[in-house]
Design a protein around this motif. Structure first.
Motif, PDB file in Angstrom:
ATOM      1  N   UNK A  85       2.714   1.287  14.860  1.00  0.00           N
ATOM      2  CA  UNK A  85       1.325   1.563  14.268  1.00  0.00           C
ATOM      3  C   UNK A  85       0.242   0.553  14.940  1.00  0.00           C
ATOM      4  N   UNK A  86      -0.866   1.091  15.708  1.00  0.00           N
ATOM      5  CA  UNK A  86      -1.979   0.148  15.791  1.00  0.00           C
ATOM      6  C   UNK A  86      -2.917   0.077  15.019  1.00  0.00           C
ATOM      7  N   UNK A  98      -2.256  -1.706   2.776  1.00  0.00           N
ATOM      8  CA  UNK A  98      -2.029  -0.373   2.290  1.00  0.00           C
ATOM      9  C   UNK A  98      -1.849   0.474   3.536  1.00  0.00           C
ATOM     10  N   UNK A  99      -2.594   0.320   4.815  1.00  0.00           N
ATOM     11  CA  UNK A  99      -2.237   0.856   5.980  1.00  0.00           C
ATOM     12  C   UNK A  99      -0.898   0.556   6.540  1.00  0.00           C
ATOM     13  N   UNK A 100      -0.355  -0.338   6.365  1.00  0.00           N
ATOM     14  CA  UNK A 100       0.969  -0.670   6.937  1.00  0.00           C
ATOM     15  C   UNK A 100       2.076   0.231   6.129  1.00  0.00           C
ATOM     16  N   UNK A 101       1.725  -0.144   4.764  1.00  0.00           N
ATOM     17  CA  UNK A 101       2.770   0.673   3.623  1.00  0.00           C
ATOM     18  C   UNK A 101       2.596   2.098   3.923  1.00  0.00           C
ATOM     19  N   UNK A 102       1.318   2.673   3.980  1.00  0.00           N
ATOM     20  CA  UNK A 102       1.198   4.161   4.167  1.00  0.00           C
ATOM     21  C   UNK A 102       1.855   4.843   5.291  1.00  0.00           C
ATOM     22  N   UNK A 103       1.819   3.925   6.256  1.00  0.00           N
ATOM     23  CA  UNK A 103       2.616   4.435   7.630  1.00  0.00           C
ATOM     24  C   UNK A 103       3.930   3.995   7.771  1.00  0.00           C
ATOM     25  N   UNK A 104       4.575   3.424   7.048  1.00  0.00           N
ATOM     26  CA  UNK A 104       5.877   3.080   7.125  1.00  0.00           C
ATOM     27  C   UNK A 104       6.773   4.115   7.087  1.00  0.00           C
ATOM     28  N   UNK A 105       7.620   4.154   8.129  1.00  0.00           N
ATOM     29  CA  UNK A 105       8.639   5.746   8.066  1.00  0.00           C
ATOM     30  C   UNK A 105       9.647   5.168   7.020  1.00  0.00           C
TER      31      UNK A 105
END
Ligand SMILES: [Zn+2]
Ligand SMILES: [Zn+2]
Length: 457
Positions: A85-86, A98-105
């Protein structure tokens, strides 16, 4: 295992409970620290060693180029399929989280971040919230937070210290660190030399308030700081190994927060000065300088205060007289004036901590009088302020208030009220207890003005 009598390499202090004569068991829950040329190559080995299958790699656009891309390819070479994730939301606030949580596989079992302060703070907090372990790849060494067990992020537009956990593995590749901006390296050096005062503060607090104190942690931190102080010429020449040593010492001093259980050994009046400037910076929408640069200036100031105090003949009767005259209302008005919108939190802290309680202060004065020969001996041994100033100057690191835009008026307020940012007892508490801060700070500021080391207004 017993706590070591002689300072050891950093690895010896990690992930092992160390029973100490001070009555505590020291434990730093970090599994590995790897610093050196090509250290990054070890990343896949650590992932394998601790049994992780699917790393989630956090970078910003810059740290991706500096280290993230290499982490990705090293992991792929060993058969891992990391999700990268960049980060686009670079304010390190609720949106970033939020961005980190949303993108977490869904299937990731490890989080790794490449960077320095904000991103690694966000890593420790977000991974803690998500119940995942984390690794840190440092791209610079501007402060001692990498080894911390808390994470700082912006919540409702204010910096908040959030509960988090330590990185299991911290990697500092000197091939990467040597390319970090020199200013960042110097800031790390500044944060490190702050310990010269923080350790004195801790010792003073133990003597005057009976605060718990561990001689071995004190010596450990001090040995690591003096080790780097002996490498100033190599730092000036940007020798990668010396820069690696700064990171190593910052990681050790940062780990000492876990080892000891509080930040007592690594943060004192010099940090309180920096915290106060941070409060003012937040209110004007722009910070004065980097954390470590502010700490460097704060350390020169604190050592100057120590020198002024030790050269004084103390009138303890007058000190008691001043203590009895303390007015809470006056104090409160002064806090409102000097702290602005942050005043409420400072007043709340005082209500809980009672730092300015008259009876407590009178007790402190009694103890100070009784122990004055020992206190004076400790103050006699402080690192000379002028030597530290010259050393910082020779490196190009801020050392005078002018270097970071602090005026005489702000400096005066800083001396008078910075101790109110935290509940711990420091040199400034001691000077305040004796009723001497007004006088001593005036003398220091006057001297700085003569030399034009502080702006006039
Ligand atoms: Zn101990
Ligand atoms: Zn610091």
């Amino acid at each position: 295992m017993r706590m070591y009598d002689i300072t050891q390499p950093i690895e010896q202090y990690l992930n092992v409970p160390l029973e100490c004569d001070c009555g505590r068991t020291h434990y730093a829950p970090i599994k590995a620290i790897k610093i050196g040329k090509g250290a990054l190559d070890a990343l896949p080995e650590y992932v394998a060693k601790y049994g992780y299958k699917k790393p989630y790699l956090l970078c910003d656009p810059i740290t991706y180029k500096i280290a993230g891309e290499k982490c990705e390819s090293l992991l792929k070479e060993k058969g891992y399929n990391p999700f990268v994730l960049i980060i686009k939301h670079l304010n390190y606030n609720e949106a970033t989280l939020g961005e980190i949580v949303l993108n977490k596989p869904d299937d990731c079992d490890l989080m790794i971040a490449c960077g320095t302060g904000q991103i690694t703070d966000m890593l420790r907090f977000s991974s803690f919230k998500l119940g995942l372990p984390c690794f840190t790849v440092a791209t610079g060494a501007p402060m001692d937070g990498f080894a911390a067990s808390v994470g700082i992020m912006n919540v409702n537009n204010l910096k908040a210290t959030m509960p988090a956990h330590c990185s299991e593995v911290i990697i500092g590749d000197t091939d990467i660190l040597k390319n970090a901006p020199y200013r960042m390296t110097l800031a790390g050096f500044g944060d490190l030399i702050g310990k010269l005062n923080a350790l004195n503060d801790w010792h003073l607090s133990a003597m005057i308030t009976g605060d718990h104190y561990c001689e071995k942690i004190d010596r450990l931190v001090s040995d690591y700081v003096y080790d780097v102080l002996g490498k100033v010429d190599r730092i000036r020449n940007k020798d990668p190994e010396a820069i690696g040593d700064i990171l190593s010492s910052l990681l050790l001093t940062g780990s000492s927060i876990s080892l000891y259980g509080t930040s007592r050994a690594v943060s004192g009046a010099e940090h309180h000065m920096s915290h106060y400037w941070e409060v003012l910076g937040d209110q004007r929408g722009q910070q004065y300088a980097m954390h470590g640069e502010q700490v460097a200036v704060g350390t020169v100031m604190a050592l100057s205060v120590a020198e002024k105090l030790r050269d004084r003949k103390i009138d303890f009767c007058e000190a008691r007289c001043k203590a009895r005259k303390f007015s809470f209302t006056e104090w409160e008005n002064n806090i409102q004036r000097t702290y602005g919108s942050a005043a409420e939190a400072v007043i709340e802290l005082e209500k809980k901590a009672g730092k300015n309680d008259v009876e407590k202060r009178l007790q402190h004065i009694n103890t100070i009088e009784e122990l004055w020969p020992n206190i004076k001996k400790l103050l006699d041994g402080v690192y000379p302020a002028s030597r530290l100033r010259d050393l910082l100057k020779s490196l190009g690191c801020p050392c005078d208030p002018t270097d970071i835009g602090i005026t005489g008026k702000i400096l005066k307020d800083t001396f008078m009220v910075c101790k109110e940012t935290r509940a711990i007892y420091t040199l400034y508490s001691l000077v305040w207890d004796l009723g001497l801060m007004d006088e001593i700070s005036d003398e220091i500021i006057l001297k700085l003005k003569e030399k034009q080391y502080v702006f006039d207004n």
